[in-house]
Design an enzyme around this catalytic site. Sequence first.
Site, mmCIF file in Angstrom:
data_model
loop_
_atom_site.group_PDB
_atom_site.id
_atom_site.type_symbol
_atom_site.label_atom_id
_atom_site.label_comp_id
_atom_site.label_asym_id
_atom_site.label_seq_id
_atom_site.Cartn_x
_atom_site.Cartn_y
_atom_site.Cartn_z
ATOM 1 N N SER A 49 10.625 76.349 -31.564
ATOM 2 C CA SER A 49 9.251 76.794 -31.819
ATOM 3 C C SER A 49 9.133 78.314 -31.824
ATOM 4 O O SER A 49 8.137 78.858 -32.306
ATOM 5 C CB SER A 49 8.295 76.231 -30.768
ATOM 6 O OG SER A 49 8.277 74.836 -30.825
ATOM 7 N N CYS A 249 2.641 69.517 -28.828
ATOM 8 C CA CYS A 249 2.505 70.882 -29.352
ATOM 9 C C CYS A 249 2.269 70.889 -30.867
ATOM 10 O O CYS A 249 1.192 70.501 -31.280
ATOM 11 C CB CYS A 249 3.676 71.750 -28.913
ATOM 12 S SG CYS A 249 3.140 73.462 -28.723
ATOM 13 N N GLN A 253 -0.982 69.296 -33.095
ATOM 14 C CA GLN A 253 -1.718 69.949 -34.188
ATOM 15 C C GLN A 253 -1.640 69.097 -35.458
ATOM 16 O O GLN A 253 -2.635 68.954 -36.195
ATOM 17 C CB GLN A 253 -1.142 71.339 -34.433
ATOM 18 C CG GLN A 253 -1.277 72.255 -33.212
ATOM 19 C CD GLN A 253 -0.352 73.450 -33.238
ATOM 20 O OE1 GLN A 253 0.436 73.633 -34.172
ATOM 21 N NE2 GLN A 253 -0.421 74.276 -32.203
ATOM 22 N N HIS A 333 3.556 71.200 -22.943
ATOM 23 C CA HIS A 333 4.871 70.543 -22.980
ATOM 24 C C HIS A 333 5.117 69.689 -21.743
ATOM 25 O O HIS A 333 5.615 70.187 -20.731
ATOM 26 C CB HIS A 333 5.969 71.602 -23.101
ATOM 27 C CG HIS A 333 6.038 72.194 -24.466
ATOM 28 N ND1 HIS A 333 6.782 71.624 -25.489
ATOM 29 C CD2 HIS A 333 5.436 73.271 -24.992
ATOM 30 C CE1 HIS A 333 6.630 72.344 -26.578
ATOM 31 N NE2 HIS A 333 5.818 73.351 -26.313
ATOM 32 N N GLU A 335 7.416 67.708 -21.279
ATOM 33 C CA GLU A 335 8.866 67.642 -21.009
ATOM 34 C C GLU A 335 9.338 68.899 -20.282
ATOM 35 O O GLU A 335 10.499 68.964 -19.862
ATOM 36 C CB GLU A 335 9.642 67.423 -22.316
ATOM 37 C CG GLU A 335 9.976 68.668 -23.118
ATOM 38 C CD GLU A 335 8.766 69.315 -23.802
ATOM 39 O OE1 GLU A 335 7.663 68.752 -23.749
ATOM 40 O OE2 GLU A 335 8.941 70.400 -24.377
#
Length: 361
Positions: A49, A249, A253, A333, A335
Amino acid sequence: MENAKSVKLVLEDGTEIQGQSFGAFTSAAGEVVFSTAMTGYPENLTDPSFAGQILVLTYPIVGNYGVPGEELYESISKIFESDKIHIAGLVVNYYSEEHSHWNAAKSLGDWLAEYNIPGICGVDTRMLTKKLREKGAMLGKIVAEQDVPLHDPNLENLVAQVSPQGVQHYGTGQHKIVLVDCGTKTNIIRCFLERDVELIRVPWDYDFTQLDYDGLFLSNGPGDPKMCVPTIEHLQKALEQDKPIFGICLGSQLMGLAAGGDTFKLKYGHRSHNQPVKLTGTQRSYITSQNHGFAVDTATLPAEWDMLFENLNDGTCEGIKHKTKPFFSTQFHPEAAGGPQDTEFLFDDFLKAVVEYKASK
Ligand SMILES: NC(=O)CC[C@H](N)C(=O)O
């Protein structure tokens, strides 16, 4: 640093900051963003990202725990978030040339140099961050010998650059999950493989609607979500069905866009390990790991959708959920890696929805 070569950081507003080079002695342009996380540079630098971004770390000493050696978990990295460094450049205050940690295999500078990524140190990163907070994220460049033009990575389809070419299978669990890889962090794969899952990892533009699966997962990824036109189109078809969908994330979107809502660019984004979010309809909050520059505009969500989490700093959308179908997402996030693992239970919630869906068939 003794004998370090001079380099400078140049911002689009004309700001020039002199510093010293570490990592590769080369020039690079990108979007300058900051993270206030105190640790986690091996994870951050390999998070796809961050593609196209020059990362400013506000924590004042960086590099002191080195970089771990590579180890594998199944066929993916056990430690890193992908198989390479994705940032365009790194900006720090004090670069610690000495490092010491039980699993360090190399220095941060050597690791950056291996991938030809420039670092600049000796920068007052807190002053720089105040500037980025006031004016918003800016384009910028690290200039070594050769000047380079400023470059806006958000105008490129970065997801197409970081997404894999082919389909990969992992695990032998009971629940067949399709992971649409727009630049996934490997810890998302690890989180699934620790559960009862068979994972089918497909490229960002793959028509997964043809596959036989029990649940759909949409990964994180770089750049502007509106670039992911084929993913949004495939997702729209999946939203017509009832199979559980979970997005993280960029994935959140994309769900917002596929549902008919809109996304917008935040002034300077959320990048840290201590972002507070509130679960809608409760007084319960969680501390989360975040890395995003865009967000779903809650006001544009169609009537069948609700905001699931809200950022307690600025009130922006931190996840959405469908009112009746098992579709939900988080802008943060769960994770982690690096960051708090408090919300990892959301993977269990997703798999519970998968079990319920299968039982209803
Ligand atoms: N980590 C992510 O998935 C980031 C999503 C998107 N590129 C953003 O910056 O908002």
